[in-house]
Design an enzyme around this catalytic site. Sequence first.
Site, PDB file in Angstrom:
ATOM      1  N   HIS A 164       0.822  -1.211   0.000  1.00  0.00           N
ATOM      2  CA  HIS A 164       0.000   0.000   0.000  1.00  0.00           C
ATOM      3  C   HIS A 164       0.853   1.256   0.000  1.00  0.00           C
ATOM      4  O   HIS A 164       1.959   1.273   0.539  1.00  0.00           O
ATOM      5  CB  HIS A 164      -1.011   0.009   1.153  1.00  0.00           C
ATOM      6  CG  HIS A 164      -0.416  -0.187   2.521  1.00  0.00           C
ATOM      7  ND1 HIS A 164       0.034   0.856   3.287  1.00  0.00           N
ATOM      8  CD2 HIS A 164      -0.210  -1.303   3.263  1.00  0.00           C
ATOM      9  CE1 HIS A 164       0.485   0.397   4.446  1.00  0.00           C
ATOM     10  NE2 HIS A 164       0.365  -0.913   4.455  1.00  0.00           N
ATOM     11  N   ASP A 166      -0.163   4.263   1.242  1.00  0.00           N
ATOM     12  CA  ASP A 166      -0.412   5.130   2.395  1.00  0.00           C
ATOM     13  C   ASP A 166       0.385   4.691   3.616  1.00  0.00           C
ATOM     14  O   ASP A 166       0.869   3.560   3.693  1.00  0.00           O
ATOM     15  CB  ASP A 166      -1.899   5.114   2.740  1.00  0.00           C
ATOM     16  CG  ASP A 166      -2.407   3.705   3.030  1.00  0.00           C
ATOM     17  OD1 ASP A 166      -2.353   2.861   2.122  1.00  0.00           O
ATOM     18  OD2 ASP A 166      -2.820   3.418   4.173  1.00  0.00           O
ATOM     19  N   ASP A 199       6.396  -0.137   6.922  1.00  0.00           N
ATOM     20  CA  ASP A 199       4.963  -0.411   6.685  1.00  0.00           C
ATOM     21  C   ASP A 199       4.375   0.644   5.786  1.00  0.00           C
ATOM     22  O   ASP A 199       3.861   1.633   6.251  1.00  0.00           O
ATOM     23  CB  ASP A 199       4.221  -0.473   8.025  1.00  0.00           C
ATOM     24  CG  ASP A 199       2.754  -0.834   7.846  1.00  0.00           C
ATOM     25  OD1 ASP A 199       2.366  -1.240   6.732  1.00  0.00           O
ATOM     26  OD2 ASP A 199       1.991  -0.699   8.814  1.00  0.00           O
ATOM     27  N   GLU A 233      -4.927   1.507   3.069  1.00  0.00           N
ATOM     28  CA  GLU A 233      -4.888   0.248   3.820  1.00  0.00           C
ATOM     29  C   GLU A 233      -5.023   0.502   5.310  1.00  0.00           C
ATOM     30  O   GLU A 233      -5.691  -0.239   6.028  1.00  0.00           O
ATOM     31  CB  GLU A 233      -3.571  -0.490   3.534  1.00  0.00           C
ATOM     32  CG  GLU A 233      -3.544  -1.943   4.018  1.00  0.00           C
ATOM     33  CD  GLU A 233      -3.106  -2.111   5.467  1.00  0.00           C
ATOM     34  OE1 GLU A 233      -3.322  -3.200   6.026  1.00  0.00           O
ATOM     35  OE2 GLU A 233      -2.560  -1.161   6.049  1.00  0.00           O
ATOM     36  N   ASP A 262       1.237 -10.358  -0.154  1.00  0.00           N
ATOM     37  CA  ASP A 262       1.015  -9.030   0.419  1.00  0.00           C
ATOM     38  C   ASP A 262       1.939  -8.856   1.626  1.00  0.00           C
ATOM     39  O   ASP A 262       2.602  -9.803   2.046  1.00  0.00           O
ATOM     40  CB  ASP A 262      -0.465  -8.887   0.826  1.00  0.00           C
ATOM     41  CG  ASP A 262      -0.844  -7.445   1.176  1.00  0.00           C
ATOM     42  OD1 ASP A 262      -0.341  -6.521   0.519  1.00  0.00           O
ATOM     43  OD2 ASP A 262      -1.660  -7.256   2.101  1.00  0.00           O
ATOM     44  N   HIS A 548       4.515   1.599  13.006  1.00  0.00           N
ATOM     45  CA  HIS A 548       3.433   2.527  13.417  1.00  0.00           C
ATOM     46  C   HIS A 548       3.856   3.510  14.508  1.00  0.00           C
ATOM     47  O   HIS A 548       3.020   4.264  14.985  1.00  0.00           O
ATOM     48  CB  HIS A 548       2.169   1.779  13.897  1.00  0.00           C
ATOM     49  CG  HIS A 548       1.377   1.170  12.783  1.00  0.00           C
ATOM     50  ND1 HIS A 548       0.041   0.883  12.897  1.00  0.00           N
ATOM     51  CD2 HIS A 548       1.721   0.801  11.540  1.00  0.00           C
ATOM     52  CE1 HIS A 548      -0.393   0.348  11.762  1.00  0.00           C
ATOM     53  NE2 HIS A 548       0.620   0.283  10.930  1.00  0.00           N
TER      54      HIS A 548
END
Length: 581
Positions: A164, A166, A199, A233, A262, A548
Site C-alpha cells: 500500500h 499510504d 509499513d 490500507e 502481500d 506505526h
Amino acid sequence: MIGLPLDEDFRTGRKKYILAGSVTLLVVIITLFSTNLINYLKIALTPIPKESSLCPLQEPIAPASFYKDNSTVLEILHDKQYKKESIKKLSGAIQIDTQIFDKQPDVPDAPEVWKKFAKFHDYLEVTFPLVYKHLEVTKVNTYGLVYHWKGSDKKLKPLLLTAHQDTVPIQKDTLGDWTYPPLEGHYDGEYIYGRGASDCKNVLIAILETLELLLAKGFKPNRPILAAFGFDEEASGIIGASHIGKYLEETFGKDSVYALIDEGQGLSVDALTNTVVAYPGTAEKGYIDIQVELTTPGGHSSIPPDHTSIGIISELGYIIEKDPYSPLLTPQNPILNYAQCAALHDPKGKLPSSFKKAALRAGFDKFANQKIVEAFSKNRLAKYLVRTSQALDIIKGGEKANALPETTRLLVNHRVAIGSKVADVQEHFVTRVVEVAKRHNLTVVAFGKDVHKLDGKDSGTFNVTTYSHALDAAPVTPHNDTVWSYLSGVTRHVYEDLVFPNITYPVISAPAIMTGNTDTRHYWNLTRNIFRFTPAFIGDFIGDTHIHSVDEKLPFDSHLQLQAWFYEYIQAVDTAKANNK
Ligand SMILES: *[C@@H]1O[C@H](CO)[C@@H](O)[C@H](O)[C@H]1NC(C)=O
Ligand SMILES: *[C@@H]1O[C@H](CO)[C@@H](O)[C@H](O)[C@H]1NC(C)=O
Ligand SMILES: *[C@@H]1O[C@H](CO)[C@@H](O)[C@H](O)[C@H]1NC(C)=O
Ligand SMILES: *[C@@H]1O[C@H](CO)[C@@H](O)[C@H](O)[C@H]1NC(C)=O
Ligand SMILES: *[C@@H]1O[C@H](CO)[C@@H](O)[C@H](O)[C@H]1NC(C)=O
Ligand SMILES: *[C@@H]1O[C@H](CO)[C@@H](O)[C@H](O)[C@H]1NC(C)=O
Ligand SMILES: [Zn+2]
C-alpha cells in the site's frame, strides 16, 4: 466407595479374591481415566518421525536462470552501487507524505484530500522508467495503482504482488522524539528511518525495483505479473483496495490469480526452536465491534432506582469479562501446523519431546490438543491465536452529578478465532445481554430483531448493534499444494544459498496467523493462495522496525533480501510446473 462391597463378602475367601482382583482392575482403570494416564501414555508412545506429511521439508527451488548466471541476484545482495541506489529509491518514497487518517471521504467527494498521492505517482514514474514504459498501468478510483506485465502463456494465471502507498499518521506531539525527521528517509549506515520505512513503502518499492531490474535484464514472462497498490490500507482499504479488488475480479475473473503476496511477517528466529524460520501468513482472524446501548428512564438522583443504566451496563461488562472465550484449535488453524513444523524441525533440540508428540497428535486427539492449547495459553501473545478475544474498549454514560443517566453505551471489540464465525460471537453476546435484561426487566433488541420482550411494563431497552463493518476470518490458504511448495522452496534457496550460506539446517516455512487485517480482505475472490508475507529477515520485528510508532525504521539489508526473494520467486514460478495439480 470401592471398598464397600468387599467388606460384605469378607467371609468367603474365594469370592473375596475374585472381587479383590476385579476391584484392583477397576481401581487401575479408574486411575487411568481419572488421571488421564492413558491419554498421557498415548502421547508418550507416539513416535517422532524424521519426515511427516504434517510438515514435509520442501526441496530448495531456484529458477533456471540462477544456474546459468547467478550474478544479478548476488549483485542485489552484495553490490555497493546497487545498494546505494536502492537506498536512494526507498528514501525518496519516504520523503513524499502519504499519511492517511480514519474515516476520510471518498476521492470524488474530496479530491483535494487525496492530491498528495499524485505526487507519489509522479515519483514512481520518474524512478521506474522501464516499468512505466513496458507495463500497462491502470489507475483505479484515481489513486489505486495496478501494473500489468503481460505474459506469453495464456494458460498461466497471473501472479499478484501487493502493497500500500499510504502510511499511518505521524503524531504531531511526537515529532521531537524522532531521531531523524519522519519524512527525511535518513539512512544511518544500517537502518533507513521514516514513516512507511517498514509499513510498507519498503514492499512497494522492492516490488517495483525488482520489476525494473527484470526488465533491464530482458526477462520476458510466460506468467503474467500484476502489482497492485491501494492507498488507504491503514483505514481498512475501503477507498483503495476494495475498488482494486473489484477491478481485478471484473478484468481477470474469480479465482483467476496464481498467488497473492502481500505485506506480512517475514523470517525471524523462532521462539520455540531458536532457528531461522519463515512465516507466511495463511490466515487472518475475524473482526467485530459490538455496541450495546441501554436506555432507561431518567430522573433525579436523590430518588434513584436500585440500578441505573451505568450500574446495569457495568454488570454486563463484569459478566462478559468473567466468561472469556474457550480456546479453539481446529486443524484449519495454521498455528497447529506451526507447532507441528516446530516439532518435526527442531535441529537444536530445543523442544521437549512431550510437546512434540502432543503437537503431532493434536489434530485428532482431544487430550493432546488440550495440552497444546495450554502451552500456547501460557504466553500472552500466543494465547489469542487459539481463541476469540473480547476487549471492553469504550464506555460512555451520564451527563450530570444530580441526574440519572438515560443512555449508557458499551463497545466490545472482538477478534474472531479461526474456526469460529462473527455470527457465533453475535449470538453468544446476545445471550449475556438477555441474562442481564431478565434480572432487570429490560427488553432487548439485537441486530435489528426483538430478542427479548416483556408482557408487563419494561424498565428500559438494550439495543445491541454492530458498530463497524464485521469480517469473518479469512479463508485459510492451503499449505499442502504446489503453490506452497514453490513459496517455501524459493525461500529455502534464497536464505540457504544466498543470505545465510553458512546455515547448518534447512530454513523451513511455517504457516502463521496475521494478527491484523490487511488489504487482502478485498482480494479473497481472486485466489485461495494468499500469503501475508514479507520474505525478509528481521531479527526482532517490533524492536527493529518500530512499526506505526516513533522512529519507524528498517534494517536496510532486509530490503535487499526482499528484492532478491522477489527476483528469484518471479522467475521460479514462471512455468506451468509451479501450478497446482
Ligand atoms: C555463482 O556462480 C559461480 C559461477 O558459476 C559459482 O562459482 C558460485 O558458487 C555461485 N554462487 C552461489 C551462491 O551459488
Ligand atoms: C420485574 O417485573 C416483575 C413483574 O412486573 C416485578 O415483580 C419485579 O419486581 C420487577 N423486577 C425489577 C428488578 O424491576
Ligand atoms: C438501535 O441502534 C441503531 C444504531 O444506533 C439504531 O439505528 C436503531 O434505531 C436502534 N434501535 C432501537 C430499537 O433503539
Ligand atoms: C490439502 O488438504 C486438504 C484438507 O485436508 C485436502 O482437501 C486437499 O485435497 C489437499 N490438497 C492437496 C493438493 O493435497
Ligand atoms: C562462512 O564460513 C566461512 C568458512 O568457514 C567463513 O570464512 C565465512 O566468514 C562465513 N561467513 C559468514 C557470513 O559467516
Ligand atoms: C466476492 O464474491 C461474492 C460472490 O460473488 C460477492 O458477493 C462479494 O462481494 C465478492 N467480494 C469482494 C470483496 O469483492
Ligand atoms: Zn501495512
